[in-house]
Write an enzyme that holds these catalytic residues in place. Structure first.
Site, short mmCIF file in Angstrom:
data_model
loop_
_atom_site.label_atom_id
_atom_site.label_comp_id
_atom_site.label_asym_id
_atom_site.label_seq_id
_atom_site.Cartn_x
_atom_site.Cartn_y
_atom_site.Cartn_z
N ASP A 1 -5.94 -3.91 -1.73
CA ASP A 1 -6.35 -5.36 -1.27
C ASP A 1 -5.48 -5.27 0.07
OD1 ASP A 1 -7.11 -7.99 -0.85
OD2 ASP A 1 -5.40 -8.74 -1.88
N TYR B 1 1.28 -11.67 -12.03
CA TYR B 1 0.96 -12.80 -11.22
C TYR B 1 0.51 -13.84 -12.14
CZ TYR B 1 0.80 -9.95 -7.00
OH TYR B 1 1.39 -9.13 -6.04
N GLU C 1 0.09 0.60 -8.75
CA GLU C 1 -0.97 -0.19 -9.75
C GLU C 1 -2.21 0.98 -9.97
OE1 GLU C 1 -2.44 -3.82 -8.14
OE2 GLU C 1 -0.38 -4.81 -8.64
N GLU D 1 6.21 -6.96 -7.76
CA GLU D 1 5.46 -7.80 -7.33
C GLU D 1 5.21 -9.03 -7.92
OE1 GLU D 1 1.62 -6.61 -6.10
OE2 GLU D 1 2.41 -4.71 -5.31
#
Length: 653
Positions: free
Chosen positions: A213, A510, A457, A546
């Site tokens: 991303d 997240y 990831e 993160e």
């Protein structure tokens, strides 16, 4: 995610790139990769500025090779434009086809070399060095191919003495062919997808698919330099350190190329220029009494202390005495990991920092000094003591400032987007090992680098991930036994096949954003459960590598709603409440995603990029920046042995 590209068959260009990769021409070169410095025996000439540039829009993207553009100046074979180096080429023009271009682009620059480099009885080596170019590079000098390199983000170089020293007074013409195509076996991986439905897409239409991303910027991103050494020269220096409060030992190994008959002397100087230790020979140990240790920012009143190791080589060549001198900054510090702590110089260290990107308006990923210095001032204003080089190695110039300012670094290779099974095969694995060799060769002597990260990831729940990461991590540890190794995971703790091999668990999550969006109330339970499951399974310290939420600057909502500045602040506070409990046990760090907004591919969830920054892309603070600043200075005051520094009166920056 997919990056749109201009129409046109890439078959020829892709075949050429794949052939080069199959031949293994991108393998790591042997030898050292010392940063070019001016010394009494070495000179450097920077080649930044405007280069001639052309993108190959031919149907096969291979006109430059079939027409041999490297044989003549590019203005003789077609139109060219000016392109700044270093920079990405994508945002420099108003041409949308260049913004998303995939394939071969060509750069060229002519430069006159000093006569002292080209004539005389003891002419020096002349080396051409690129700080990085994305992604696959082929370089010619005066029409002669001198090197190839696979991969962005890391330096490569070639000795061009035999080419340039035969033609004094004639401009040296440097030509670079650069291909930004990503395949399942590159790092990062990607794939080309042809859209064959003629009712929906133009003829030969294709896209570059990626699974990360951030925008796939391309170009010559870092400085290009010519530098000299004597014909017998210091090729590499490796330094490791051990220490106590009263004595430190600096172990060194020096390699010399060009002769086996030479002498080496070493002097270690403190910042006042005083010699504190001396040695001789290619390997040995320097003893430093009452050393000034390298400490992280906010952990000591004098962070980032570095000595200077001067290495002097002398050799007889054809009856003449040759001398080469190289000075390496050295920080004395130790790193140790326990089941619950990360220790620097024997003291517990808590990562309160950020994730970043090399990303900015217009220049893309190109090195830009004003931006670099601004970012470090903002980091210190925040009270951040660390960052991860998400998701690729950053410029050496940035790393130099980390060493100097005491900013701790988790140094990450470009292993992002490793999602498909074919990206875990032997071909991908061999390239990954080469990349780790190049990264460690470049950054092994940096005191700021305390841990290597081999991926971000990946699909680490897939069966081949176990052997893949066991091999990459073992190879990394063999290259550098002095540092812990990790990779950053977003997999389920019970399914992750790579986690058994890391020294520190780095986990991304997240909650209330990608999971249960809008439900801030679930964060305490879900985050606590996450930590407890990981620690119970592996008994290793954990970094929240993160977490975060997008916020559009100036968008406000009370009660907090997603994408508002208030929601970003509220999410941070929910995470922080759990961090404060768990950092008393085994959580050793928190790295916000992200330091600043950054560009991504276009998509329905991205409004001119990713907005998870606590600063805008133009480096202006959002409300969350003040929340983070208050927290980080509080943590620093709690953990520091220094007099308290209130958030209202931090050091002036």
């Amino acid at each position: 995610m997919a990056a749109g590209a201009s129409g046109g068959s890439m078959a020829g260009g892709c075949r050429l790139l794949l052939l080069l990769l199959l031949l293994g021409l991108g393998a790591a070169a042997a030898g050292g990769m010392l940063y070019p410095r001016d010394t009494p025996s070495r000179e450097r000439k920077e080649l930044g500025g405007l280069w001639s540039f052309r993108a190959d829009f031919s149907p096969g993207r291979d006109a430059g090779f079939t027409q041999r553009w490297y044989r003549r100046p590019p203005r003789q074979t077609g139109p060219v434009i000016d392109m700044p180096v270093p920079s990405s080429f994508n945002d420099i023009t108003q041409d949308p086809s260049l913004e998303n271009y995939i394939g071969w682009v060509w750069y060229e620059k002519e430069v006159l070399l000093p006569l002292r480099w080209l004539q005389g009885d003891l002419t020096p080596r002349v080396v051409l060095r690129f700080g990085s170019a994305h992604y696959y590079s082929i370089v010619w000098v005066n029409g002669v191919q001198v090197m190839e390199h696979e991969g962005g983000h890391l330096p490569f170089e070639a000795d061009i003495s035999s080419i340039v020293q035969g033609s004094p007074g004639i401009p040296c013409r440097i030509t670079v062919a650069l291909n930004n195509t990503l395949t399942p076996h590159t790092l990062p991986p990607g794939s080309i997808q042809y859209m064959n439905d003629k009712t929906r897409y133009p003829k030969n239409y294709f896209v570059q698919n990626i699974r990360f991303d951030f925008f796939n910027y391309a170009g010559i991103h870092r400085p290009v330099v010519l530098y000299t050494t004597p014909s017998v020269y210091i090729d590499d220096i490796t330094v490791t350190t051990t220490s106590s409060e009263i004595v430190a030992m600096v172990q060194y190994h020096v390699s010399v190329v060009g002769s086996t008959l030479y002498s080496l002397s070493l002097s270690l100087r403190d910042q006042e220029g005083k010699v504190v230790a001396t040695g001789d020979g290619p390997a040995g140990e320097l003893k430093v009494l009452n050393p000034n240790l390298w400490w992280p920012y906010l952990m000591h009143e004098n962070p980032g202390y570095r000595y200077s190791l001067e290495v002097k080589m002398q050799a007889q060549v054809n009856g003449a005495l040759l001398e080469d001198v190289y000075t390496l900054p050295v920080g004395i510090r130790t790193v140790h990991v326990t089941s619950t702590q990360f220790l620097i110089n024997g003291r517990p260290f808590y990562f309160h920092g950020v994730n970043k990107h090399e990303d900015a308006d217009i220049r893309g990923k190109g090195l830009d000094w004003p931006l670099v210095v601004k970012d470090f001032n903002l980091l210190r204003w925040l009270g951040a003591n660390s960052f991860r080089t998400s998701h690729y190695p950053y410029a050496e110039e940035i790393m130099d400032l980390c060493d100097a300012y005491g900013i701790v670094v988790i140094d990450e290779c470009p292993g992002v987007g490793i999602k498909l099974p074919e990206s875990f095969g032997n071909k991908s694995l061999q390239h990954h090992l080469v990349v780790m060799e190049e990264l460690i060769r470049r950054d092994k002597n940096r005191p700021s680098v305390v841990m290597w990260s081999v991926a971000n990831e990946p699909a680490s729940e897939l069966p081949p991930a176990a052997y893949y990461f066991k091999t990459v991590i073992a190879h990394t540890k063999a290259l550098d036994p002095s540092r812990p190794v990790t990779f950053v995971t977003d997999a389920n703790y019970a399914l992750d096949r790579g986690a058994p091999y890391v020294d520190v668990i780095c986990v991304n999550s997240y909650f209330s954003w990608y999971h249960d969006p809008g439900h801030l109330e679930v964060i305490p339970l879900q985050l606590t459960t996450q930590f407890e499951n990981w620690y119970k399974t592996y008994r290793k310290p954990i970094i929240q590598s993160e977490y975060g939420a997008d916020s559009v600057p100036g968008l406000h909502s009370d009660p907090p709603l997603m994408f508002s500045e208030e929601y970003q602040k509220a999410m941070l506070r929910e995470y922080h409440s759990v961090f404060d409990k768990k950092r008393k046990e085994y959580v050793i760090g928190e790295l916000i995603w992200n330091f600043a907004d950054f560009m991504t591919n276009q998509g329905t969830t991205r409004v001119l990029g990713n907005k998870k920054g606590v600063f805008t892309r133009q480096r202006q603070p959002k409300s969350a920046a003040f929340v983070l600043r208050e927290r980080y200075w509080k943590i620093a005051n709690e953990s520091s042995c220094l007099p308290p520094i209130t958030k209202s009166h931090p050091p002036f920056l």
